[in-house]
Write a protein that holds these residues in place. Structure first.
Motif, PDB file in Angstrom:
ATOM      1  N   SER A 177       0.863  -1.185   0.000  1.00 36.74           N
ATOM      2  CA  SER A 177       0.000   0.000   0.000  1.00 36.74           C
ATOM      3  C   SER A 177       0.897   1.232   0.000  1.00 36.74           C
ATOM      4  N   VAL A 178       0.601   2.165  -0.903  1.00 39.62           N
ATOM      5  CA  VAL A 178       1.512   3.286  -1.141  1.00 39.62           C
ATOM      6  C   VAL A 178       0.965   4.584  -0.560  1.00 39.62           C
ATOM      7  N   LEU A 179       1.889   5.458  -0.181  1.00 42.48           N
ATOM      8  CA  LEU A 179       1.538   6.787   0.302  1.00 42.48           C
ATOM      9  C   LEU A 179       1.339   7.735  -0.877  1.00 42.48           C
ATOM     10  N   PRO A 180       0.577   8.815  -0.700  1.00 43.02           N
ATOM     11  CA  PRO A 180       0.360   9.767  -1.791  1.00 43.02           C
ATOM     12  C   PRO A 180       1.642  10.408  -2.310  1.00 43.02           C
ATOM     13  N   GLU A 181       2.649  10.508  -1.463  1.00 41.76           N
ATOM     14  CA  GLU A 181       3.887  11.177  -1.873  1.00 41.76           C
ATOM     15  C   GLU A 181       4.758  10.332  -2.796  1.00 41.76           C
ATOM     16  N   ILE A 182       4.385   9.098  -3.046  1.00 38.45           N
ATOM     17  CA  ILE A 182       5.225   8.212  -3.850  1.00 38.45           C
ATOM     18  C   ILE A 182       5.330   8.686  -5.298  1.00 38.45           C
ATOM     19  N   ASN A 183       4.322   9.395  -5.785  1.00 40.03           N
ATOM     20  CA  ASN A 183       4.360   9.881  -7.160  1.00 40.03           C
ATOM     21  C   ASN A 183       3.306  10.964  -7.357  1.00 40.03           C
ATOM     22  N   LYS A 184       3.285  11.500  -8.563  1.00 42.49           N
ATOM     23  CA  LYS A 184       2.246  12.454  -8.949  1.00 42.49           C
ATOM     24  C   LYS A 184       1.466  11.828 -10.090  1.00 42.49           C
ATOM     25  N   PRO A 185       0.219  11.398  -9.844  1.00 41.79           N
ATOM     26  CA  PRO A 185      -0.559  10.739 -10.890  1.00 41.79           C
ATOM     27  C   PRO A 185      -0.685  11.595 -12.147  1.00 41.79           C
ATOM     28  N   ARG A 186      -0.580  10.961 -13.276  1.00 39.24           N
ATOM     29  CA  ARG A 186      -0.648  11.661 -14.551  1.00 39.24           C
ATOM     30  C   ARG A 186      -2.060  12.132 -14.871  1.00 39.24           C
TER      31      ARG A 186
END
Length: 259
Positions: A177-186
């Protein structure tokens, strides 16, 4: 080359939710729906890992008939195919039922290496579905992940635990399960949106998943959801000069423990 499954949920857009001032009940009647913001991170990370390591990405969701419109959006974000478990039961399912359904769908789909989930759902934010899926499937779960690397048949995941970080190395299969800071959704381009309509979608019925009545019976029943209103003091500073009014404001904030 890992086979990755990205789970997501179709949730009400919070900006469209209204509050009934007389009953304090939440009004969802005019709310549009969207892919949960947290799950967008899971989909994006699955696609980024696929671009680096090859393999395949499958988007997986459990929803009622209204969630069918989410498939085009999900596929426009990069997955090669989607699985949609379509049943009206989804509207009143809790984390227990949702995890049972998604785990059964994963089993039916075949082989997999990595399952990605958002940190929590955009509506309930229970943070239970991911770990429950892992427990049902008998695989490790790594939560609160801010960075993922794939090395051979292993995942190297950086977790945020309070003010610290730790690195966990886990062999396939694994749920993360990933945190929101892991990336910026396209933001999908027009080409990606149009291309999404050509990607395969597999629709499962609950009857195909061979789940028991207990596995489809919610353990938590929500009777009502009401908004919270904070009582404000509404103090207005009129007397004195501007500097004196500012000083009075600062003094009162300090007295209230705000400063």
């Amino acid at each position: 080359m890992p086979n990755i499954i990205a789970c997501y949920k179709w949730v009400p857009d919070e900006q469209d939710i209204k509050l009934n001032p007389s009953t304090m009940a939440l009004d969802f009647s005019k709310a549009k729906y969207k892919i949960s913001e947290y799950d967008r991170n899971a989909i994006e990370e699955a696609v980024l890992l696929n671009q680096k390591n090859g393999g395949s990405v499958t988007a997986l969701t459990f929803g009622n008939a209204g969630a069918k419109q989410s498939l085009k959006d999900a596929l426009s974000r990069g997955p090669g195919k989607a699985i949609f478990v379509n049943d009206e039961l989804a509207a009143k399912s809790d984390a227990y039922v949702t995890a049972n359904v998604l785990a059964a769908a994963v089993r039916k789909a075949g082989s997999y290496d990595v399952i990605l989930c958002g940190e929590g759902a955009g509506d309930t934010y229970a943070q239970q579905v991911g770990p429950r899926i892992a427990a049902i499937l008998g695989i490790p779960a790594v939560t609160y992940v801010s960075e993922i690397k794939i090395e051979g048949n292993k995942v190297v995941a950086t977790r945020k635990v309070g003010n610290c970080t730790e690195v966990a190395t886990v062999e396939f299969p694994v749920l993360i399960s990933v945190l929101p800071e892991i990336n910026k959704p396209r933001i999908p381009s027009l080409k990606e949106v149009l291309g999404a309509t050509k990607k395969p979608v597999f629709e499962y019925k609950l009857s195909e998943l061979e789940l028991s009545e207990d596995e489809l019976t919610a353990k938590n029943n929500v009777k009502a959801i009401k908004g919270y209103v904070m009582s404000r003091k509404n103090v207005i500073y009129k007397a004195g000069t501007a500097a004196e009014r500012v000083a009075s404001l600062v003094g009162n904030l300090a007295q209230e423990g705000v400063l």
